[in-house]
Design a protein around this motif. Structure first.
Motif, PDB file in Angstrom:
ATOM      1  N   ILE C  42       4.130  -9.081  -3.744  1.00 55.81           N
ATOM      2  CA  ILE C  42       4.735  -9.841  -4.818  1.00 55.81           C
ATOM      3  C   ILE C  42       6.246  -9.795  -4.677  1.00 55.81           C
ATOM      4  CG2 ILE C  42       4.977  -9.987  -7.343  1.00 55.81           C
ATOM      5  CD1 ILE C  42       2.169  -8.572  -7.371  1.00 55.81           C
ATOM      6  N   ALA C  43       6.891 -10.905  -4.999  1.00 59.58           N
ATOM      7  CA  ALA C  43       8.346 -10.944  -4.876  1.00 59.58           C
ATOM      8  C   ALA C  43       9.058 -10.370  -6.091  1.00 59.58           C
ATOM      9  CB  ALA C  43       8.801 -12.381  -4.637  1.00 59.58           C
ATOM     10  N   SER C  44       8.301 -10.122  -7.171  1.00 57.99           N
ATOM     11  CA  SER C  44       8.942  -9.623  -8.396  1.00 57.99           C
ATOM     12  C   SER C  44       9.428  -8.190  -8.220  1.00 57.99           C
ATOM     13  CB  SER C  44       7.952  -9.665  -9.552  1.00 57.99           C
ATOM     14  OG  SER C  44       7.474 -10.964  -9.687  1.00 57.99           O
ATOM     15  N   ARG C  45      10.421  -7.844  -9.058  1.00 59.02           N
ATOM     16  CA  ARG C  45      11.008  -6.517  -8.933  1.00 59.02           C
ATOM     17  C   ARG C  45      10.353  -5.488  -9.860  1.00 59.02           C
ATOM     18  NH1 ARG C  45      17.148  -6.934  -9.772  1.00 59.02           N
ATOM     19  NH2 ARG C  45      16.451  -8.562 -11.186  1.00 59.02           N
ATOM     20  N   PHE C  46       9.740  -5.992 -10.937  1.00 63.12           N
ATOM     21  CA  PHE C  46       9.273  -5.027 -11.928  1.00 63.12           C
ATOM     22  C   PHE C  46       7.788  -4.751 -11.785  1.00 63.12           C
ATOM     23  CE2 PHE C  46      12.929  -7.136 -14.062  1.00 63.12           C
ATOM     24  CZ  PHE C  46      13.794  -6.075 -13.873  1.00 63.12           C
ATOM     25  N   PRO C  47       7.438  -3.523 -11.488  1.00 65.23           N
ATOM     26  CA  PRO C  47       6.034  -3.163 -11.354  1.00 65.23           C
ATOM     27  C   PRO C  47       5.349  -3.190 -12.716  1.00 65.23           C
ATOM     28  CG  PRO C  47       7.429  -1.228 -11.163  1.00 65.23           C
ATOM     29  CD  PRO C  47       8.346  -2.392 -11.289  1.00 65.23           C
ATOM     30  N   TYR C 113       0.122  -1.900  -4.488  1.00 62.42           N
ATOM     31  CA  TYR C 113       0.889  -3.146  -4.485  1.00 62.42           C
ATOM     32  C   TYR C 113       2.057  -2.997  -3.538  1.00 62.42           C
ATOM     33  CZ  TYR C 113      -1.082  -3.388  -9.230  1.00 62.42           C
ATOM     34  OH  TYR C 113      -1.893  -3.379 -10.295  1.00 62.42           O
ATOM     35  N   VAL C 114       2.582  -4.126  -3.077  1.00 60.63           N
ATOM     36  CA  VAL C 114       3.919  -4.114  -2.482  1.00 60.63           C
ATOM     37  C   VAL C 114       4.778  -5.022  -3.348  1.00 60.63           C
ATOM     38  CG1 VAL C 114       5.315  -4.462  -0.429  1.00 60.63           C
ATOM     39  CG2 VAL C 114       2.923  -3.829  -0.191  1.00 60.63           C
ATOM     40  N   PHE C 115       5.819  -4.449  -3.914  1.00 58.56           N
ATOM     41  CA  PHE C 115       6.687  -5.208  -4.801  1.00 58.56           C
ATOM     42  C   PHE C 115       7.996  -5.546  -4.128  1.00 58.56           C
ATOM     43  CE2 PHE C 115       5.666  -6.118  -9.191  1.00 58.56           C
ATOM     44  CZ  PHE C 115       4.350  -5.698  -9.215  1.00 58.56           C
ATOM     45  N   ASN C 116       8.666  -6.508  -4.715  1.00 58.06           N
ATOM     46  CA  ASN C 116      10.016  -6.876  -4.292  1.00 58.06           C
ATOM     47  C   ASN C 116      10.091  -7.153  -2.788  1.00 58.06           C
ATOM     48  OD1 ASN C 116      12.613  -7.492  -4.844  1.00 58.06           O
ATOM     49  ND2 ASN C 116      13.361  -5.388  -4.849  1.00 58.06           N
ATOM     50  N   VAL C 117       9.166  -7.987  -2.333  1.00 57.44           N
ATOM     51  CA  VAL C 117       9.153  -8.319  -0.906  1.00 57.44           C
ATOM     52  C   VAL C 117      10.309  -9.259  -0.574  1.00 57.44           C
ATOM     53  CG1 VAL C 117       7.843  -9.456   0.913  1.00 57.44           C
ATOM     54  CG2 VAL C 117       6.669  -8.033  -0.766  1.00 57.44           C
ATOM     55  N   LYS C 118      11.012  -8.935   0.491  1.00 60.48           N
ATOM     56  CA  LYS C 118      12.115  -9.806   0.932  1.00 60.48           C
ATOM     57  C   LYS C 118      12.019 -10.030   2.425  1.00 60.48           C
ATOM     58  CE  LYS C 118      15.432  -8.528  -2.579  1.00 60.48           C
ATOM     59  NZ  LYS C 118      16.672  -7.799  -2.859  1.00 60.48           N
ATOM     60  N   TYR C 119      12.570 -11.167   2.820  1.00 61.60           N
ATOM     61  CA  TYR C 119      12.595 -11.486   4.242  1.00 61.60           C
ATOM     62  C   TYR C 119      14.025 -11.537   4.746  1.00 61.60           C
ATOM     63  CZ  TYR C 119       7.751 -13.203   4.189  1.00 61.60           C
ATOM     64  OH  TYR C 119       6.406 -13.327   4.096  1.00 61.60           O
ATOM     65  N   TYR C 140      10.351  -6.747   4.185  1.00 63.11           N
ATOM     66  CA  TYR C 140      10.365  -5.400   3.633  1.00 63.11           C
ATOM     67  C   TYR C 140      10.100  -5.436   2.136  1.00 63.11           C
ATOM     68  CZ  TYR C 140      15.250  -6.626   2.592  1.00 63.11           C
ATOM     69  OH  TYR C 140      16.379  -7.246   2.172  1.00 63.11           O
ATOM     70  N   GLY C 141       9.619  -4.348   1.629  1.00 66.88           N
ATOM     71  CA  GLY C 141       9.303  -4.296   0.207  1.00 66.88           C
ATOM     72  C   GLY C 141       9.023  -2.862  -0.182  1.00 66.88           C
ATOM     73  N   THR C 142       8.738  -2.670  -1.445  1.00 68.82           N
ATOM     74  CA  THR C 142       8.444  -1.329  -1.914  1.00 68.82           C
ATOM     75  C   THR C 142       6.947  -1.211  -2.177  1.00 68.82           C
ATOM     76  OG1 THR C 142      10.600  -1.193  -2.941  1.00 68.82           O
ATOM     77  CG2 THR C 142       8.951   0.392  -3.676  1.00 68.82           C
ATOM     78  N   ALA C 143       6.325  -0.273  -1.480  1.00 66.50           N
ATOM     79  CA  ALA C 143       4.897  -0.060  -1.692  1.00 66.50           C
ATOM     80  C   ALA C 143       4.717   0.903  -2.863  1.00 66.50           C
ATOM     81  CB  ALA C 143       4.283   0.512  -0.426  1.00 66.50           C
ATOM     82  N   LEU C 144       3.844   0.558  -3.766  1.00 68.75           N
ATOM     83  CA  LEU C 144       3.533   1.456  -4.878  1.00 68.75           C
ATOM     84  C   LEU C 144       2.221   2.149  -4.563  1.00 68.75           C
ATOM     85  CD1 LEU C 144       4.562  -0.832  -7.851  1.00 68.75           C
ATOM     86  CD2 LEU C 144       5.878   0.938  -6.690  1.00 68.75           C
ATOM     87  N   LEU C 145       2.309   3.480  -4.450  1.00 69.70           N
ATOM     88  CA  LEU C 145       1.164   4.239  -3.958  1.00 69.70           C
ATOM     89  C   LEU C 145       0.432   4.900  -5.109  1.00 69.70           C
ATOM     90  CD1 LEU C 145       3.140   6.093  -1.153  1.00 69.70           C
ATOM     91  CD2 LEU C 145       2.053   3.859  -0.993  1.00 69.70           C
ATOM     92  N   ARG C 146      -0.871   5.052  -4.916  1.00 69.58           N
ATOM     93  CA  ARG C 146      -1.630   5.887  -5.841  1.00 69.58           C
ATOM     94  C   ARG C 146      -1.090   7.303  -5.709  1.00 69.58           C
ATOM     95  NH1 ARG C 146      -5.426   2.188  -4.109  1.00 69.58           N
ATOM     96  NH2 ARG C 146      -5.507   3.205  -2.098  1.00 69.58           N
ATOM     97  N   PRO C 147      -0.803   7.960  -6.838  1.00 73.63           N
ATOM     98  CA  PRO C 147      -0.213   9.292  -6.744  1.00 73.63           C
ATOM     99  C   PRO C 147      -1.172  10.246  -6.034  1.00 73.63           C
ATOM    100  CG  PRO C 147      -0.811   8.757  -9.009  1.00 73.63           C
ATOM    101  CD  PRO C 147      -1.020   7.522  -8.221  1.00 73.63           C
ATOM    102  N   SER C 148      -0.602  11.092  -5.185  1.00 71.31           N
ATOM    103  CA  SER C 148      -1.438  12.022  -4.426  1.00 71.31           C
ATOM    104  C   SER C 148      -2.118  13.015  -5.373  1.00 71.31           C
ATOM    105  CB  SER C 148      -0.578  12.754  -3.388  1.00 71.31           C
ATOM    106  OG  SER C 148       0.693  13.023  -3.945  1.00 71.31           O
ATOM    107  N   GLU C 149      -3.373  13.282  -5.093  1.00 73.69           N
ATOM    108  CA  GLU C 149      -4.180  14.140  -5.976  1.00 73.69           C
ATOM    109  C   GLU C 149      -3.665  15.579  -5.980  1.00 73.69           C
ATOM    110  OE1 GLU C 149      -6.630  12.742  -7.744  1.00 73.69           O
ATOM    111  OE2 GLU C 149      -6.086  10.838  -6.816  1.00 73.69           O
TER     112      GLU C 149
END
Lengths: 283, 104, 151
Positions: C42-47, C113-119, C140-149
């Motif tokens: 997603i190109a949006s910045r807000f998760p 998710y991958v947020f704030n994708v840019k080229y 490039y973008g920011t991947a939002l990860l499931r928090p590690s257990e």
């Protein structure tokens, strides 16, 4: 937050056109453009080049005149014929012809900037009579009279400059060559004109045109012996020899010039002079 | 089709995200324009031909992006970004992309 | 004459090999895109609000070059103006490939998710006579990860 990735159809960001088709259209267009450009530029540059004063041409060629050394008897004989031809050709005022004898086996002769005409020993040795020699010199002098050297130099420079501007930034050099074939065509027209003018001069000197076509016969035999790629006219600057023979023949007939008459031989001493000159070049 | 470079539209709710959509266009001007432009480089000033070129490219890229969005059933593209690059001499590439969404 | 022969050989080679490679590449892109279809980019910045997620920068880049045949078409096209079609597919492939590489990296990390994708696009080699043959595309973008257990 809901998310759903849907399939975006292919081919929105890429124009669907077959590359070969596009190549054909573009290449056709480009060749057309270049041929047109070369033709127009050649025409206008050639037209303008004729107005460059002959003195300027002499200056351009000034470095050339010092190169060849005179060869005594040979030079004297050639100059005599040359003077006869020049007298018969009514050159414009201020135009002068400088004849150079080149001691080399090449079967050729050419006219260049500044009224310099160069004949090679290789061709002189093959000439059967004086009429053919007069035809040869008259042909080259006709080029000078018509300002052909400056016209083709002017054309060449203009065309390469403009093509450089248009095609310069790209690697389309291959296309530039297509233009050259059009240039050759102009050259052939020049040759035909020069043949016509030369034949007239030969007629004025000898009162008939017999022997003039011997020049082309000599060239034809030579080309056939040398390997004879006679059939591919597009790649040659001169019209085919048999065409030239036919052309001057019909020219003489339409003008009512005598095609029969006495042939003037070249003095034997001239050939022995050439032989000596050849030996001296080998040493 | 609503196109915006904001990510939230006041008073509107995003019902569904549909992922990235993009449009690109590479265009060139004919050689006459190129030559004029190189002449213009002597005097400075606006290169009208190239302004026009980039505008055309941008329109086409936007149009293609919208086509993509329409094809997947979105009714708005948010957070739109433009990028320009010169991929070849005398040719310009315009790239535009954004998030396709369905607004309520 | 030699020049012309070299030119024709390069054109034919460029065409045949280039077309084949492009077809293969598109097939592979489409297959992988299907596989990673469910990872939202997603190109949006807000998760999405409310969730606690780890984050990490992910990126993918591709440098891709145009074949001789297409470059020739492009230079010809430069004479007349208009769409430079040969570069369109080049850039399309580069963009999609870069995004896929980014998504593959995010997928390995277990992103939701991958947020704030840019080229980012750059032409990296100018080549002879400034005819640029290759481009780099970075996604490039920011991947939002499931928090590690763990702890």
């Amino acid at each position: 937050m809901k998310f759903e990735q849907r399939d975006i159809p292919e081919g929105i960001n890429v124009t669907q056109v077959h590359p070969l088709r596009e190549l054909a259209v573009l290449l056709g267009g480009a060749v057309l453009l270049i041929v047109l450009l070369v033709y127009l530029l050649g025409l206008s540059a050639g037209f303008l080049a004729r107005y460059i004063p002959f003195e300027m041409e002499l200056e351009l060629a000034s470095s050339f005149s010092e190169e060849t050394k005179s060869e005594g008897d040979i030079q004297r004989y050639l100059t005599r014929i040359n003077d006869q031809v020049v007298a018969a050709m009514a050159l414009p005022e201020g135009m002068q012809i400088t004849l150079h004898y080149n001691n080399d086996d090449t079967v050729n002769a050419f006219a260049t900037l500044g009224g310099h005409v160069v004949v090679f020993r290789g061709l002189l040795e093959k000439l059967p009579n004086e009429n053919a020699l007069a035809m040869l010199l008259a042909h080259e002098i006709a080029h000078v009279k018509h300002r052909d050297p400056i016209v083709s130099v002017g054309r060449g420079l203009t065309i390469s400059a403009v093509l450089g501007l248009v095609l310069g930034q790209s690697d389309l050099g291959v296309l530039g060559d297509t233009g050259l074939y059009t240039l050759l065509h102009f050259n052939r027209e020049m040759e035909r004109e020069a043949d016509r003018e030369a034949l007239e001069a030969v007629y004025r000197i000898y009162g008939h045109t017999r022997g003039a076509d011997d020049l082309f016969r000599v060239l034809q035999t030579y080309r056939e012996e040398a390997g004879g790629d006679d059939g591919f006219e597009v790649l040659q600057t001169h019209p085919l020899d048999w065409k030239r023979i036919n052309a001057i023949d019909s020219l003489a007939r339409t003008n009512g010039w005598d095609v029969e008459g006495d042939i003037t031989p070249i003095p034997e001493t001239f050939f022995s002079d050439l032989k000596r000159s050849e030996k001296s070049s080998e040493e | 089709m609503l196109i915006s470079n904001m990510e939230i539209l006041p008073g509107k709710q995003i019902q569904k995200h549909l992922g990235l959509v993009q449009g690109s266009s590479v265009r060139a001007k004919h050689v006459g324009r190129d030559i004029m432009a190189s002449l213009k480089n002597i005097f400075g000033g606006e290169l009208k031909g190239y302004t026009e070129l980039l505008q055309e490219s941008r329109d086409e890229a936007m149009d293609r992006m919208q086509q993509q969005a329409q094809a997947i059933g979105a009714n708005a593209i948010l957070n739109v970004r433009f990028s320009t690059s010169s991929v070849a001499q005398g040719a310009a590439e315009i790239y535009v992309y954004g998030s396709a969404v369905i607004l309520e | 004459m030699i020049e012309l022969i070299i030119f024709l050989v390069l054109m034919t080679l460029g065409y045949l090999v280039g077309q084949y490679a492009e077809k293969r590449h598109y097939e592979s892109i489409i297959k992988r895109e299907q596989k990673l279809k469910n990872l939202p980019t997603i190109a949006s910045r807000f998760p999405p609000p409310g969730k606690r997620l780890d984050q990490q920068l992910v990126m993918g880049s591709t440098v891709i070059s145009i074949d001789y045949f297409k470059r020739f078409i492009a230079t010809l096209r430069n004479l007349f103006g208009g769409r430079v079609t040969s570069y369109e597919s080049l850039l399309d492939r580069a963009r999609r490939e870069s995004l896929l590489r980014m998504k593959e990296q995010a997928n390995e990390l277990g992103a939701e998710y991958v947020f704030n994708v840019k080229y980012e696009t750059a032409s990296i080699s100018k080549g002879r006579n400034n005819t640029i043959g290759s481009v780099e595309v970075l996604a490039y973008g920011t991947a939002l990860l499931r928090p590690s257990e763990a702890p």
